[in-house]
Design a protein around this motif. Structure first.
Motif, PDB file in Angstrom:
ATOM      1  N   ASN A  98      17.695 -28.437   3.740  1.00 22.03           N
ATOM      2  CA  ASN A  98      16.785 -27.800   2.787  1.00 22.03           C
ATOM      3  C   ASN A  98      16.455 -26.369   3.195  1.00 22.03           C
ATOM      4  OD1 ASN A  98      16.809 -30.300   1.546  1.00 22.03           O
ATOM      5  ND2 ASN A  98      14.838 -30.940   2.401  1.00 22.03           N
ATOM      6  N   LEU A  99      16.384 -26.116   4.505  1.00 19.33           N
ATOM      7  CA  LEU A  99      16.138 -24.758   4.985  1.00 19.33           C
ATOM      8  C   LEU A  99      17.305 -23.847   4.619  1.00 19.33           C
ATOM      9  CD1 LEU A  99      14.428 -22.748   6.627  1.00 19.33           C
ATOM     10  CD2 LEU A  99      15.552 -23.628   8.702  1.00 19.33           C
ATOM     11  N   ALA A 100      18.518 -24.334   4.836  1.00 15.64           N
ATOM     12  CA  ALA A 100      19.690 -23.539   4.474  1.00 15.64           C
ATOM     13  C   ALA A 100      19.737 -23.277   2.976  1.00 15.64           C
ATOM     14  CB  ALA A 100      20.967 -24.239   4.934  1.00 15.64           C
ATOM     15  N   SER A 101      19.332 -24.263   2.187  1.00 15.46           N
ATOM     16  CA  SER A 101      19.334 -24.071   0.729  1.00 15.46           C
ATOM     17  C   SER A 101      18.350 -22.974   0.326  1.00 15.46           C
ATOM     18  CB  SER A 101      18.991 -25.377   0.004  1.00 15.46           C
ATOM     19  OG  SER A 101      17.606 -25.670   0.061  1.00 15.46           O
ATOM     20  N   MET A 102      17.222 -22.884   1.034  1.00 12.04           N
ATOM     21  CA  MET A 102      16.261 -21.814   0.772  1.00 12.04           C
ATOM     22  C   MET A 102      16.864 -20.462   1.115  1.00 12.04           C
ATOM     23  SD  MET A 102      12.879 -23.687   2.353  1.00 12.04           S
ATOM     24  CE  MET A 102      11.749 -22.321   2.090  1.00 12.04           C
ATOM     25  N   ASP A 103      17.590 -20.400   2.226  1.00 15.75           N
ATOM     26  CA  ASP A 103      18.265 -19.168   2.642  1.00 15.75           C
ATOM     27  C   ASP A 103      19.245 -18.711   1.561  1.00 15.75           C
ATOM     28  OD1 ASP A 103      19.509 -17.104   4.007  1.00 15.75           O
ATOM     29  OD2 ASP A 103      20.152 -18.322   5.706  1.00 15.75           O
ATOM     30  N   VAL A 104      20.028 -19.661   1.057  1.00 19.54           N
ATOM     31  CA  VAL A 104      21.016 -19.346   0.019  1.00 19.54           C
ATOM     32  C   VAL A 104      20.329 -18.862  -1.251  1.00 19.54           C
ATOM     33  CG1 VAL A 104      22.810 -20.322  -1.467  1.00 19.54           C
ATOM     34  CG2 VAL A 104      22.707 -20.972   0.949  1.00 19.54           C
ATOM     35  N   GLU A 105      19.340 -19.617  -1.701  1.00 15.80           N
ATOM     36  CA  GLU A 105      18.640 -19.270  -2.944  1.00 15.80           C
ATOM     37  C   GLU A 105      18.058 -17.868  -2.882  1.00 15.80           C
ATOM     38  OE1 GLU A 105      14.668 -20.627  -5.490  1.00 15.80           O
ATOM     39  OE2 GLU A 105      15.562 -22.022  -4.056  1.00 15.80           O
ATOM     40  N   GLU A 106      17.331 -17.579  -1.826  1.00 18.00           N
ATOM     41  CA  GLU A 106      16.651 -16.285  -1.743  1.00 18.00           C
ATOM     42  C   GLU A 106      17.631 -15.152  -1.484  1.00 18.00           C
ATOM     43  OE1 GLU A 106      13.816 -16.329  -2.873  1.00 18.00           O
ATOM     44  OE2 GLU A 106      13.363 -18.460  -2.655  1.00 18.00           O
ATOM     45  N   SER A 107      18.716 -15.409  -0.740  1.00 18.25           N
ATOM     46  CA  SER A 107      19.727 -14.366  -0.498  1.00 18.25           C
ATOM     47  C   SER A 107      20.399 -13.953  -1.792  1.00 18.25           C
ATOM     48  CB  SER A 107      20.770 -14.864   0.511  1.00 18.25           C
ATOM     49  OG  SER A 107      20.203 -15.034   1.791  1.00 18.25           O
ATOM     50  N   ILE A 108      20.668 -14.929  -2.666  1.00 22.95           N
ATOM     51  CA  ILE A 108      21.313 -14.616  -3.945  1.00 22.95           C
ATOM     52  C   ILE A 108      20.343 -13.885  -4.866  1.00 22.95           C
ATOM     53  CG2 ILE A 108      22.329 -15.595  -6.035  1.00 22.95           C
ATOM     54  CD1 ILE A 108      23.367 -17.914  -4.298  1.00 22.95           C
ATOM     55  N   ARG A 109      19.135 -14.440  -5.012  1.00 21.61           N
ATOM     56  CA  ARG A 109      18.184 -13.857  -5.961  1.00 21.61           C
ATOM     57  C   ARG A 109      17.766 -12.448  -5.555  1.00 21.61           C
ATOM     58  NH1 ARG A 109      14.425 -17.348  -5.599  1.00 21.61           N
ATOM     59  NH2 ARG A 109      15.105 -18.673  -7.318  1.00 21.61           N
ATOM     60  N   ALA A 110      17.579 -12.218  -4.272  1.00 28.27           N
ATOM     61  CA  ALA A 110      17.002 -10.958  -3.813  1.00 28.27           C
ATOM     62  C   ALA A 110      17.976  -9.792  -3.829  1.00 28.27           C
ATOM     63  CB  ALA A 110      16.448 -11.136  -2.391  1.00 28.27           C
ATOM     64  N   ASN A 111      19.259 -10.063  -4.012  1.00 29.97           N
ATOM     65  CA  ASN A 111      20.269  -9.020  -3.872  1.00 29.97           C
ATOM     66  C   ASN A 111      21.011  -8.752  -5.176  1.00 29.97           C
ATOM     67  OD1 ASN A 111      20.387  -8.163  -0.941  1.00 29.97           O
ATOM     68  ND2 ASN A 111      20.446 -10.393  -0.697  1.00 29.97           N
ATOM     69  N   PRO A 112      21.663  -7.570  -5.288  1.00 35.30           N
ATOM     70  CA  PRO A 112      22.358  -7.176  -6.521  1.00 35.30           C
ATOM     71  C   PRO A 112      23.677  -7.913  -6.687  1.00 35.30           C
ATOM     72  CG  PRO A 112      22.640  -5.483  -4.854  1.00 35.30           C
ATOM     73  CD  PRO A 112      21.677  -6.483  -4.276  1.00 35.30           C
ATOM     74  N   ILE A 113      23.588  -9.198  -7.016  1.00 33.11           N
ATOM     75  CA  ILE A 113      24.760 -10.060  -7.122  1.00 33.11           C
ATOM     76  C   ILE A 113      24.872 -10.574  -8.552  1.00 33.11           C
ATOM     77  CG2 ILE A 113      25.733 -12.255  -6.359  1.00 33.11           C
ATOM     78  CD1 ILE A 113      24.416 -11.752  -3.634  1.00 33.11           C
TER      79      ILE A 113
END
Length: 571
Positions: A98-113
């Motif tokens: 679940n921690l890794a899933s949070m990392d993935v979610e926020e990394s995608i949302r926060a960046n110009p992707i």
């Protein structure tokens, strides 16, 4: 139809100070403006780590993805996220899914992707990346790392499932510890994840059955050059998905989940499939419950003859035609119109599939085994359900009554299991408590408890074993898992005692203990739960918020999604 504006334009297409900052700091990498400004920006979410041996070849695989993105007119940006190495992480990689899933979610949302390619292989990397991406819901494609080549020791094919056999052989003196050093190298002889239908392979099959990867993704060995070809094609395809605005929510409909459940039953997939698919459904907003798995799995025979339920390995599955052949064999059971990442229906993708080895991939009319790969149990021992894998269990134990031999936690089990004074025989039912999501914490893969050494010496190969924990997808035996509520949550399972009479009835899907409701109530009044193992940090957060196994063991505050919009805008 007008193309939807690129999400990355909110960064790179801006005027004034904000746009200046976003573009200038991309240019410090030597990248000219036209490369990232106006093209689809594709994130490559990479779980490469030398602490995740299954994924250690991902830097090379990412280069193939980049070639595909550039070829299709996109701009690739590779970024790391927390990597979960099943073989090395303590106390269990599941604690950090679940921690890794949070990392993935926020990394995608926060960046110009604008779109993302998920590079995943080792067990928990696949569900954690898919869960995180679902909560953002932009165009997404999965590239699995692929299984390792089949091991070979003294002329025999071996894989991870043999670890359990070798472990028992060492305990009774059939194999010396020194021999294991040779066997280790013979088993893990190439890059890639487990060569059997363990959790990693089950997850790769899951994403292909869901429609999240290109056809054939599940089985191509990591060492095969065709894995790189698929990675490049996936890079090209994600650019087109951005142009089409083909998002996860367009693919992950209820029908796709039903397809995946039926496929998992036919391949004898890992029981971990259940807990991960439930979590993914919770993130994308598709109603799915534990009770749904049984009617969808029941009656589907085992048609993939792969360890641990069968004989062969993932490499053999690939040579036999891969997962598309399995899908075609299940054609009459699948939702044929389910859309996939390449824009085609799942039926179109497997239309030309052909089995090249009927011993490896059979048909539903002439299956390798009539035992299905999954059954859901209910009863007073598991009020919210439990799971078992009939295809990897013993037929003579499918209906069994025996006295419980209870271990209160993993330390209790390790201390007493091989002691001469342990009152146990082959008819006993081994019960392991406090290895669930909250109790361990993290729900480790210890459910396939080792047989007591004094029974191994008598030739006993299997016993009924019950726990609130999980089992490796490479494991086997008559093992009941994911008991919910877990002991730490104070359900009926918490108060089972040695000597209680337990009845497992897989044909009727029940698991019961011979106790009255009054006796349960009396015991619960006296029950004192074990103290939590952490009082700070992520582990405390996990214990306080993790849901029970029948809900997917996600955090209660992570179910659903926040979408791709950035709520606040700095600079």
């Amino acid at each position: 139809m007008d193309q939807k504006p690129l999400r990355s334009r909110a960064w790179f297409g801006r005027k004034g100070k904000d746009g200046f900052i976003y573009r200038a700091w991309m240019k410090n990498q030597g990248i000219p403006d036209h490369e990232f400004n106006g093209k689809p920006v594709i994130g490559i979410c990479n779980t490469w780590s030398e602490l995740t041996p299954c994924n250690a070849h991902f830097r090379e695989l990412a280069e193939s993805v980049k070639r595909g993105i550039l070829e299709a007119g996109g701009f690739p940006v590779e970024f790391p996220v927390m990597s979960l190495g099943e073989t090395l992480m303590k106390p269990t990689a599941m604690l950090y899914r679940n921690l890794a899933s949070m990392d993935v979610e926020e990394s995608i949302r926060a960046n110009p992707i604008d779109g993302v390619v998920l590079l995943c292989g080792c067990d928990k990397t696949t569900p954690s990346l898919v869960m995180g991406a679902c909560s953002v819901n932009i165009p997404t494609i999965v590239v699995s790392g692929g299984p390792m080549l089949t091991g070979n020791h003294r002329g025999s094919s071996i894989g991870t499932s043999d670890v359990w056999r070798y472990h028992d052989d060492v305990r009774v003196g059939k194999v010396l510890e020194e021999e294991l050093v040779t066997i280790e190298a013979a088993m893990c002889r190439s890059r890639g994840h487990c060569a059997v239908m363990g959790t990693a392979s089950s997850m790769a099959c899951m994403v292909e059955a869901l429609g999240l990867s290109l056809p054939g993704n599940a089985a191509i060995p990591a060492a095969d050059s065709r894995r790189k070809v698929l990675a490049q094609l996936s890079g090209s395809r994600i650019v087109e998905m951005v142009k089409e605005d083909l998002k996860l929510s367009d693919i992950l409909k209820r029908e796709a989940f039903e397809n995946a459940i039926r496929v998992n039953a036919a391949i004898g997939g890992s029981t971990n499939f259940v807990i991960h698919l439930l979590a993914i459904a919770g993130r994308i907003g598709v109603p799915l419950e534990l009770k749904d798995f049984d009617p969808l799995s029941a009656g589907i025979p085992l048609i993939a003859n792969l360890q641990p339920s069968g004989q062969y390995f993932m490499e053999d599955l690939f040579y036999a035609g891969g997962l598309p052949v399995v899908l075609k064999a299940l054609d009459h059971l699948l939702h044929r119109d389910s859309i996939t990442v390449n824009g085609k229906t799942i039926a179109e993708n497997y239309a030309n599939a052909e089995s090249y080895n009927k011993d490896v991939i059979s048909t539903t009319d002439a299956p390798f085994s009539t035992a299905t790969g999954l059954a859901i149990l209910t009863g007073n021992l598991c009020e919210n359900g439990a799971v078992i894998k009939p295809s990897a269990a013993s037929a003579h134990l499918m209906q069994h009554t025996g006295k419980a031999v209870v271990f209160e936690d993993i330390e209790d089990f390790k201390t007493r299991i091989d002691t001469p004074e342990l009152d146990v025989d082959e008819n006993s039912v081994l019960v392991l408590k406090n290895v669930g999501p909250k109790g361990y914490p993290g729900m480790p893969e210890v459910g396939n408890m080792g047989i007591p050494i004094k029974l191994l010496e008598k030739g006993v190969k299997d016993m009924v074993r019950i726990s609130d924990g999980r089992m490796s997808g490479t494991g086997f035996g008559t093992v009941v898992l994911h008991v919910s509520p877990e002991a730490a949550a104070g359900g009926n399972f918490a108060v089972i005692k040695t000597g209680d009479l337990i009845t497992l009835d897989v044909p009727n899907r029940t698991l019961n203990v011979d106790l009255t409701e009054d006796e349960f109530a009396r015991r619960k009044q006296q029950y004192e739960p074990l103290s939590p193992v952490a009082n700070r940090g992520y582990v405390k957060l996990y214990i306080d918020h993790v849901q029970q196994a029948h809900l997917g063991a996600d955090m209660d505050f992570l179910t659903g999604g926040s979408g791709s919009e950035v709520v606040r805008d700095s600079h």
